[in-house]
Design a protein around this motif. Structure first.
Motif, PDB file in Angstrom:
ATOM      1  N   ASN A 133      -6.933  -2.166  -0.179  1.00  0.00           N
ATOM      2  CA  ASN A 133      -6.619  -1.152  -0.675  1.00  0.00           C
ATOM      3  C   ASN A 133      -6.455  -1.150  -1.881  1.00  0.00           C
ATOM      4  N   LEU A 134      -6.974  -2.897  -2.558  1.00  0.00           N
ATOM      5  CA  LEU A 134      -6.641  -3.482  -3.566  1.00  0.00           C
ATOM      6  C   LEU A 134      -6.031  -2.988  -4.749  1.00  0.00           C
ATOM      7  N   GLU A 135      -6.155  -1.434  -5.335  1.00  0.00           N
ATOM      8  CA  GLU A 135      -6.403  -0.455  -6.276  1.00  0.00           C
ATOM      9  C   GLU A 135      -5.147   0.471  -5.754  1.00  0.00           C
ATOM     10  N   GLN A 136      -4.743   0.389  -4.809  1.00  0.00           N
ATOM     11  CA  GLN A 136      -2.911   0.958  -4.481  1.00  0.00           C
ATOM     12  C   GLN A 136      -2.056  -0.312  -4.761  1.00  0.00           C
ATOM     13  N   ILE A 137      -2.426  -1.386  -4.025  1.00  0.00           N
ATOM     14  CA  ILE A 137      -1.778  -2.566  -4.110  1.00  0.00           C
ATOM     15  C   ILE A 137      -1.312  -2.925  -5.469  1.00  0.00           C
ATOM     16  N   HIS A 138      -2.665  -2.706  -6.587  1.00  0.00           N
ATOM     17  CA  HIS A 138      -2.474  -3.133  -7.344  1.00  0.00           C
ATOM     18  C   HIS A 138      -1.134  -2.968  -8.628  1.00  0.00           C
ATOM     19  N   LYS A 139      -1.328  -0.820  -8.204  1.00  0.00           N
ATOM     20  CA  LYS A 139      -0.240   0.164  -8.876  1.00  0.00           C
ATOM     21  C   LYS A 139       0.437  -0.129  -9.106  1.00  0.00           C
ATOM     22  N   ASN A 140       1.199  -0.582  -7.058  1.00  0.00           N
ATOM     23  CA  ASN A 140       2.695  -0.337  -6.492  1.00  0.00           C
ATOM     24  C   ASN A 140       2.831  -2.074  -7.423  1.00  0.00           C
ATOM     25  N   ILE A 141       2.262  -3.476  -7.377  1.00  0.00           N
ATOM     26  CA  ILE A 141       2.962  -4.326  -7.910  1.00  0.00           C
ATOM     27  C   ILE A 141       2.841  -4.097  -8.909  1.00  0.00           C
ATOM     28  N   SER A 142       2.466  -3.561 -10.002  1.00  0.00           N
ATOM     29  CA  SER A 142       2.879  -3.735 -11.797  1.00  0.00           C
ATOM     30  C   SER A 142       3.730  -2.077 -11.787  1.00  0.00           C
ATOM     31  N   GLN A 143       3.885  -1.794 -11.014  1.00  0.00           N
ATOM     32  CA  GLN A 143       4.973  -0.439 -10.848  1.00  0.00           C
ATOM     33  C   GLN A 143       5.999  -0.820 -10.850  1.00  0.00           C
ATOM     34  N   ILE A 144       6.786  -1.954  -9.308  1.00  0.00           N
ATOM     35  CA  ILE A 144       7.457  -3.373  -9.238  1.00  0.00           C
ATOM     36  C   ILE A 144       8.090  -4.049 -10.718  1.00  0.00           C
ATOM     37  N   LYS A 145       6.774  -4.716 -11.171  1.00  0.00           N
ATOM     38  CA  LYS A 145       7.172  -5.878 -11.787  1.00  0.00           C
ATOM     39  C   LYS A 145       7.678  -4.420 -13.389  1.00  0.00           C
ATOM     40  N   PHE A 203       5.324 -12.213  -8.604  1.00  0.00           N
ATOM     41  CA  PHE A 203       4.922 -11.721  -7.608  1.00  0.00           C
ATOM     42  C   PHE A 203       4.203 -13.551  -7.167  1.00  0.00           C
ATOM     43  N   ALA A 204       3.918 -13.570  -6.074  1.00  0.00           N
ATOM     44  CA  ALA A 204       3.605 -15.082  -5.702  1.00  0.00           C
ATOM     45  C   ALA A 204       2.059 -14.429  -4.296  1.00  0.00           C
ATOM     46  N   LEU A 205       1.204 -15.158  -4.503  1.00  0.00           N
ATOM     47  CA  LEU A 205       0.578 -15.450  -3.538  1.00  0.00           C
ATOM     48  C   LEU A 205       0.698 -16.692  -2.831  1.00  0.00           C
ATOM     49  N   GLU A 229       1.329  -1.336   0.232  1.00  0.00           N
ATOM     50  CA  GLU A 229       0.193  -0.002  -0.173  1.00  0.00           C
ATOM     51  C   GLU A 229       0.514   1.505  -0.444  1.00  0.00           C
ATOM     52  N   SER A 230       2.242   1.432   0.202  1.00  0.00           N
ATOM     53  CA  SER A 230       3.024   1.924   0.396  1.00  0.00           C
ATOM     54  C   SER A 230       3.643   3.047  -1.090  1.00  0.00           C
ATOM     55  N   ASP A 231       4.166   3.452  -0.912  1.00  0.00           N
ATOM     56  CA  ASP A 231       5.147   4.158  -2.473  1.00  0.00           C
ATOM     57  C   ASP A 231       6.269   3.779  -1.560  1.00  0.00           C
ATOM     58  N   ILE A 232       6.331   5.039  -0.657  1.00  0.00           N
ATOM     59  CA  ILE A 232       7.895   4.496  -0.163  1.00  0.00           C
ATOM     60  C   ILE A 232       8.483   3.177  -0.529  1.00  0.00           C
ATOM     61  N   PHE A 233       7.837   1.610   0.266  1.00  0.00           N
ATOM     62  CA  PHE A 233       7.742   0.546   0.242  1.00  0.00           C
ATOM     63  C   PHE A 233       8.168   0.452  -1.798  1.00  0.00           C
ATOM     64  N   THR A 234       7.192   0.578  -2.090  1.00  0.00           N
ATOM     65  CA  THR A 234       7.220   0.402  -3.146  1.00  0.00           C
ATOM     66  C   THR A 234       8.834   0.713  -4.225  1.00  0.00           C
ATOM     67  N   TYR A 235       9.422   2.287  -4.423  1.00  0.00           N
ATOM     68  CA  TYR A 235      10.449   2.695  -4.528  1.00  0.00           C
ATOM     69  C   TYR A 235      11.357   2.352  -3.842  1.00  0.00           C
ATOM     70  N   LYS A 236      11.673   2.042  -2.187  1.00  0.00           N
ATOM     71  CA  LYS A 236      12.934   1.398  -2.156  1.00  0.00           C
ATOM     72  C   LYS A 236      12.963  -0.079  -2.228  1.00  0.00           C
ATOM     73  N   CYS A 237      12.315  -1.029  -2.910  1.00  0.00           N
ATOM     74  CA  CYS A 237      11.834  -1.921  -3.459  1.00  0.00           C
ATOM     75  C   CYS A 237      12.681  -2.159  -4.321  1.00  0.00           C
ATOM     76  N   ILE A 238      12.154  -1.643  -5.394  1.00  0.00           N
ATOM     77  CA  ILE A 238      13.143  -1.459  -6.432  1.00  0.00           C
ATOM     78  C   ILE A 238      14.055  -1.240  -6.605  1.00  0.00           C
TER      79      ILE A 238
END
Length: 170
Positions: free
Chosen positions: A104-116, A123-125, A73-82
């Motif tokens: 907040n699945l919409e935000q999670i979807h956006k961040n997963i897509s950005q990382i990918k 990504f795995a469930l 859900e976090s943009d900070i996590f997404t940026y640092k993860c990348i």
């Protein structure tokens, strides 16, 4: 605290190694410890950073690391993860644990897509079917791998309903 690298087999060959958090004191319940972490983003970034540092010299190229759904859900996590993943030459699978619930699945979807898009990460469930399996995650997130929990797969040879359940999930 240390990591045990468990081999994951596909077609009788080691496909990748999964980094599993462990403690010298075996009385510590790992799931409870992880669930007790208040700041999921900081915790997951520490785990990600430590694992990526440890695997630099490994002969294996593929590794999976568990992270909380809430971190995405976090943009900070997404940026640092990348940033962390791109410093590493290994292929990483981030396994989403379902301990935490998110609306907040919409935000999670956006961040997963950005990382990918910006890394070679998959990504795995993780442990699908354990506890309350969340079909919303399967439907709404760009997941590459679904790891079905042992509670479902153990029963397929002697339970027709278990077999049917697994068949229908797949």
């Amino acid at each position: 605290m240390y990591f045990h690298y468990q081999p994951i087999y596909i077609n009788n060959r080691i496909s990748y190694l999964e980094a599993l958090l462990r403690f010298e004191d075996s009385s510590i319940n790992i799931e409870e410890f992880v669930m007790s972490q208040k700041n999921k983003v900081d915790f997951d970034l520490i785990i990600l950073s430590k694992v990526l540092s440890e695997i630099q010299t490994s002969k294996f190229d593929f590794f999976s690391i568990n992270i909380s759904l809430l971190s995405l859900e976090s943009d900070i996590f997404t940026y640092k993860c990348i940033e962390l993943i791109n410093k590493n030459k290994k292929t990483i699978i981030l396994e989403l644990t379902e301990y935490d619930k998110s609306s907040n699945l919409e935000q999670i979807h956006k961040n997963i897509s950005q990382i990918k898009e910006k890394t070679n990460c998959k990504f795995a469930l993780d442990d699908f079917g354990k506890g309350c399996a969340n079909i919303d995650l399967l439907i709404n997130l760009p997941i590459d791998i679904v790891k079905i929990d042992r509670c479902i797969t153990q029963r397929i040879s002697d339970s027709f309903s278990g077999f049917n359940l697994l068949k229908n999930i797949i």
